[in-house]
Design a protein around this motif. Structure first.
Motif: not given
Length: 206
Positions: A8-15
């Motif tokens: 949940x923490x890293x999904x937006x930066x990777x997106x």
């Protein structure tokens, strides 16, 4: 349906890296290797609806979770998850055809698997990517023989205590392994929590 806080923490930066790196308009085919719980592919599919996603996983417990996420979010652009052992030659990858993907995504796998899996990832990705296709890997890495900061040093030590064949891989090593298969490190994106995205481009045959 499994959920882990790190995803949940890293999904937006990777997106955000994906949005900068691939077309968000033309139809694309993507393979996620080591999809884990399915949180990433579910999130990416909702945000990038021009991409048809093929999730895959080695651990059977996660295959069920991926399917649960797929059903929960009614993800028509996500295919049923397949069992995939990345250490095996790509010919054993559940009927996946050569040069059939524009994008291969691999998140938080390299440091918690053996070198056979890392080598298989690069060899397999090079085979299933189209010319100029992209391999994106995410995780913690060493840089020029050094691991920083101390939290990553401690993490590396704990991994190697768990399994001597695990541990943070150096970017120079991954660059060399990639080049041997025709994948060239194009970009290193700094990410939160001392992680990085590595973007490898498959060389064009033209």
């Amino acid at each position: 349906m499994l959920n882990v806080a790190a995803a949940d923490r890293n999904k937006e930066p990777i997106l955000a890296v994906l949005r900068e790196s691939v077309s968000v308009k033309k139809p694309l085919q993507a393979l996620e290797i080591s999809s884990g719980t399915g949180q990433h592919v579910a999130y990416f599919a909702q945000a990038l609806q021009n991409i048809i996603w093929q999730p895959s996983e080695y651990e059977h417990q996660y295959l069920h979770s991926i399917e649960a996420h797929r059903a929960h979010y009614h993800l028509h652009t996500v295919k049923p998850a397949i069992h995939l052992d990345v250490s095996l030659p790509h010919q054993c990858w559940e009927g996946i055809q050569p040069e059939s993907f524009d994008l291969v995504v691999n998140i938080n796998m390299i440091h918690i698997t053996t070198m056979a899996c890392t080598e298989g990832l690069f060899k397999g990705a090079a085979a299933v990517l189209k010319p100029r296709g992209l391999l994106l890997t995410y995780g913690p890495y060493g840089v020029n023989g050094q691991i920083t900061p101390q939290s990553n040093v401690d993490f590396d030590h704990s991994l190697r205590r768990s399994n001597p064949e695990w541990g943070l891989r150096d970017i120079a090593l991954l660059r060399s392994i990639g080049q041997a298969s025709g994948l060239f490190l194009e970009k290193i994106a700094e990410m939160p929590s001392n992680n990085k995205c590595l973007l490898f481009r498959r060389e064009s045959l033209v």
